[in-house]
Write a protein that holds these residues in place. Structure first.
Motif, short mmCIF file in Angstrom:
data_model
loop_
_atom_site.label_atom_id
_atom_site.label_comp_id
_atom_site.label_asym_id
_atom_site.label_seq_id
_atom_site.Cartn_x
_atom_site.Cartn_y
_atom_site.Cartn_z
N THR A 217 0.83 -1.21 0.00
CA THR A 217 0.00 0.00 0.00
C THR A 217 0.86 1.26 0.00
O THR A 217 0.51 2.27 -0.62
CB THR A 217 -0.90 0.00 1.26
N ALA A 218 2.00 1.20 0.70
CA ALA A 218 2.89 2.37 0.75
C ALA A 218 3.48 2.65 -0.63
O ALA A 218 3.66 3.81 -1.02
CB ALA A 218 4.01 2.13 1.76
N GLU A 219 3.76 1.58 -1.36
CA GLU A 219 4.31 1.75 -2.71
C GLU A 219 3.23 2.29 -3.66
O GLU A 219 3.48 3.18 -4.48
CB GLU A 219 4.88 0.41 -3.20
N ARG A 220 2.03 1.73 -3.51
CA ARG A 220 0.94 2.20 -4.39
C ARG A 220 0.66 3.69 -4.18
O ARG A 220 0.54 4.45 -5.14
CB ARG A 220 -0.34 1.40 -4.13
N GLU A 221 0.55 4.07 -2.91
CA GLU A 221 0.18 5.47 -2.62
C GLU A 221 1.22 6.43 -3.19
O GLU A 221 0.88 7.42 -3.84
CB GLU A 221 0.03 5.66 -1.10
N ALA A 222 2.49 6.14 -2.94
CA ALA A 222 3.52 7.08 -3.40
C ALA A 222 3.62 7.08 -4.92
O ALA A 222 3.86 8.13 -5.54
CB ALA A 222 4.87 6.72 -2.77
N THR A 223 3.42 5.93 -5.53
CA THR A 223 3.46 5.86 -7.00
C THR A 223 2.35 6.74 -7.57
O THR A 223 2.57 7.55 -8.47
CB THR A 223 3.32 4.40 -7.47
N HIS A 224 1.17 6.59 -7.02
CA HIS A 224 0.03 7.39 -7.48
C HIS A 224 0.31 8.89 -7.29
O HIS A 224 0.07 9.71 -8.18
CB HIS A 224 -1.24 7.00 -6.73
N ARG A 225 0.85 9.21 -6.12
CA ARG A 225 1.09 10.63 -5.79
C ARG A 225 2.13 11.25 -6.72
O ARG A 225 1.93 12.36 -7.25
CB ARG A 225 1.52 10.74 -4.32
N VAL A 226 3.19 10.52 -6.92
CA VAL A 226 4.27 11.05 -7.77
C VAL A 226 3.77 11.24 -9.21
O VAL A 226 4.09 12.24 -9.88
CB VAL A 226 5.49 10.10 -7.71
N ILE A 227 2.98 10.28 -9.67
CA ILE A 227 2.42 10.42 -11.03
C ILE A 227 1.53 11.66 -11.10
O ILE A 227 1.57 12.42 -12.07
CB ILE A 227 1.67 9.13 -11.43
N LEU A 229 1.81 14.37 -9.28
CA LEU A 229 2.65 15.57 -9.23
C LEU A 229 3.29 15.82 -10.60
O LEU A 229 3.38 16.95 -11.08
CB LEU A 229 3.73 15.42 -8.14
N ALA A 230 3.72 14.73 -11.25
CA ALA A 230 4.34 14.87 -12.58
C ALA A 230 3.31 15.33 -13.60
O ALA A 230 3.61 16.14 -14.49
CB ALA A 230 4.97 13.55 -13.00
N GLU A 231 2.09 14.85 -13.44
CA GLU A 231 1.04 15.28 -14.38
C GLU A 231 0.75 16.78 -14.20
O GLU A 231 0.57 17.52 -15.16
CB GLU A 231 -0.23 14.46 -14.16
N LEU A 232 0.75 17.21 -12.94
CA LEU A 232 0.51 18.63 -12.67
C LEU A 232 1.56 19.50 -13.35
O LEU A 232 1.24 20.54 -13.94
CB LEU A 232 0.53 18.86 -11.15
N VAL A 233 2.80 19.05 -13.27
CA VAL A 233 3.90 19.84 -13.86
C VAL A 233 4.00 19.60 -15.36
O VAL A 233 4.64 20.35 -16.07
CB VAL A 233 5.22 19.48 -13.12
N ASP A 234 3.34 18.54 -15.83
CA ASP A 234 3.42 18.11 -17.23
C ASP A 234 4.85 17.73 -17.61
O ASP A 234 5.48 18.34 -18.48
CB ASP A 234 2.88 19.20 -18.19
N VAL A 235 5.34 16.70 -16.93
CA VAL A 235 6.69 16.23 -17.24
C VAL A 235 6.72 14.71 -17.10
O VAL A 235 6.04 14.15 -16.23
CB VAL A 235 7.71 16.91 -16.27
N PRO A 236 7.47 14.02 -17.96
CA PRO A 236 7.60 12.57 -17.80
C PRO A 236 8.29 12.21 -16.48
O PRO A 236 9.04 13.01 -15.91
CB PRO A 236 8.48 12.16 -18.99
N VAL A 237 8.03 11.01 -16.02
CA VAL A 237 8.67 10.55 -14.78
C VAL A 237 8.89 9.05 -14.90
O VAL A 237 8.16 8.37 -15.63
CB VAL A 237 7.78 10.93 -13.56
N LEU A 238 9.91 8.55 -14.22
CA LEU A 238 10.21 7.12 -14.25
C LEU A 238 10.19 6.59 -12.83
O LEU A 238 10.92 7.09 -11.96
CB LEU A 238 11.59 6.89 -14.90
N ILE A 239 9.33 5.61 -12.59
CA ILE A 239 9.24 5.01 -11.25
C ILE A 239 10.22 3.84 -11.21
O ILE A 239 10.11 2.90 -12.02
CB ILE A 239 7.81 4.51 -10.94
#
Ligand code: DUC
Ligand code: ZN
Ligand code: ZN
Length: 486
Positions: A217-227, A229-239
């Motif tokens: 669950t900790a991995e899911r939450e942070a993955t969702h959050r980071v995605i 944040l990246a969407e907000l900034v409009d930038v690619p991200v690599l998990i």
């Protein structure tokens, strides 16, 4: 007078796209010709019956790096790159890791001093950004990106490394403005810290409880959050180092929505489970890494993610801490609580043979293998086409594989500085029998070169895959400071 310095004859050459029989002519360290019945080489290698593949790129490994809690990795740039060569890898991209208070520029200079005299294969650096001060974000990062350090890793966990969401946004904004790629270790820090404290209070301190604290669950939450944040900034991200079905699902949803979200996974999530942390005594510490190995069902989901293209990158996350060593896993004793044990497992040499089991089993084809092993990392991190493929003009970084060779993995054959491998005793089919870096043999028949310092630093270009999509989720562009339409 020979036509080439080296000719590799009659091999089955595979790239991320093609599979064909050809000779490869090498001159001055680069591929000079691909064809049938090429002219003579000063040296000739008969590759009939072999697969001839681009040398691997291990784009996530920790070499001569001090962990947040002050433990030095066992491998330096000599043993690390020697081990890479033994496993068919010809380029590594480790980290130049900033600890808080440090200047990034100075950190990079220090890592160059370590790598230059020792590396036997070529290397680039990602940066680790743990202290995004105004000076780091405003001056150091843009200047370093321009100098060829075009990717950086940030963390959402670990007391000494974690960034808060606002800092993540700051770093993502620099990445967008400067054309860099951000890699994220995505686990929810407070969930892990809270669970860890509860486990400690209950006296549940053995290595196996590391996997309990680092709940999926900790991995899911942070993955969702980071995605998000990246969407907000409009930038690619690599998990990076994705371990669980839940995180894979988040990445898949984002990809299906058309976002440029990339995923990386590692051998420990295919070959180890949380049961490996539950071995007698302190043995489980050998398999402790973050995120931790999960269960068989999650292993299957990770394989599916490789088969279906959710993951672009397969890296070792080589983080080598010796077991029976007061400077390694036992730094705080042979009975240390899990929170005090250095996180990480080795894998530079074993990475590709372990992934190749997926080819032997029909889970991925040889083109997917090449893409995951080398080509995609070269593209994502700005090294393509110098690295990551076999094409006229590319560096002659080549691994010749015997696809039929069965090998039982033993620590002694991996050429690193470790005293164990978590993959001890696993039998694989398919093994790199010759590794060439810029046309020079660096590993052959289980022996590796002594040529310290022959490896070269590779400045990375800005990758087209790191470009923003131009899709905004707000009418305000936080990077340029402009409101849409004005
Ligand atoms: N993260 C890594 O990337 N490597 C080793 C351990 C960790 O937490
Ligand atoms: Zn990490
Ligand atoms: Zn790592």
């Amino acid at each position: 007078m020979p036509d080439f310095d080296l000719v590799i004859r009659n091999g089955r050459v595979a790239t991320a796209a093609d599979l064909f029989t050809a000779d490869i002519g090498v001159k001055d360290g680069v591929v000079a010709a691909l064809g049938r019945a090429l002219g003579k080489g000063q040296r000739e290698i008969d590759a009939a019956g072999r697969l001839v593949l681009p040398g691997g790129i291990d784009s996530h490994c920790h070499v001569e790096q001090l962990s947040g809690s002050g433990v030095m990795t066992a491998d330096d740039f000599y043993t690390g790159t020697r081990s890479a060569a033994a496993g068919g890898t010809t380029t590594i991209i480790p980290f130049a890791a900033q600890h808080r208070g440090m200047s990034l520029r100075k950190v990079v200079a220090d890592y160059h001093e370590c790598a230059g005299p020792k590396a036997v294969v070529d290397y680039a650096f990602h940066l680790i950004v743990s202290d995004p001060t105004d000076a780091v974000v405003g001056q150091e990062l843009p200047a370093l990106i321009a100098d060829g350090y075009t990717s950086f890793k940030i963390y959402t966990t670990y007391d000494m490394l974690k960034l808060n969401d606002r800092q993540v946004l700051d770093v993502l904004s620099v990445a967008r403005r400067e054309g860099a790629l951000t890699m994220v270790h995505a686990e929810n820090h407070d969930i892990i810290a809270w669970l860890s404290d509860k486990l400690m209070d209950a006296g549940l301190t053995q290595p196996k409880f590391h996997a309990v604290a680092h709940v999926r669950t900790a991995e899911r939450e942070a993955t969702h959050r980071v995605i998000s944040l990246a969407e907000l900034v409009d930038v690619p991200v690599l998990i990076v180092h994705v371990s669980s079905a839940e995180a894979i699902e988040q990445i898949r949803i984002a990809q299906n929505r058309g976002l440029r979200v990339y995923g990386e996974t590692c051998p420990q999530y295919l070959f180890l489970t949380e049961d490996d942390l539950d071995k007698a005594g302190f043995e489980g510490a050998k398999c402790m890494c973050s995120p931790p190995p999960r269960d068989k069902a999650n292993q299957e989901k990770v394989w599916d993610g490789l088969t279906q293209g959710v993951f672009q990158v397969f890296s070792s996350d080589h983080a080598p801490y010796r077991f029976n060593d007061p400077e390694g896993k036992m730094k705080h004793g042979s009975n240390a609580p899990f929170k005090k044990v250095a996180n990480g497992v080795p894998g530079l040499a074993a990475r590709l043979p372990l992934l190749f089991t997926g080819v032997a089993a029909g889970r991925i084809d040889v083109n997917q293998f090449v893409a995951l092993a080398a080509t995609n990392a070269a593209k994502l991190y700005g090294l393509y086409p110098q690295k990551g493929t076999i094409a006229v003009g590319s560096d002659a970084d080549i691994a010749i594989w015997d696809p039929e060779k069965e090998v039982t993995i033993r620590q002694g054959m991996l050429h690193d500085a470790m005293d164990y491998t978590p993959y001890e005793g696993i039998t694989v089919k398919g093994w790199p029998v010759v590794t060439l870096s810029r046309g020079e043999v660096v590993a052959e028949g289980g022996k590796v070169t002594e040529a310290r310092g022959r490896g070269r630093f590779l400045p990375c270009a800005r990758s087209p895959l790191a470009r923003p999509l131009g899709r905004r989720v707000t009418s305000f562009d936080p990077v340029s400071g402009r409101l849409a339409g004005l």
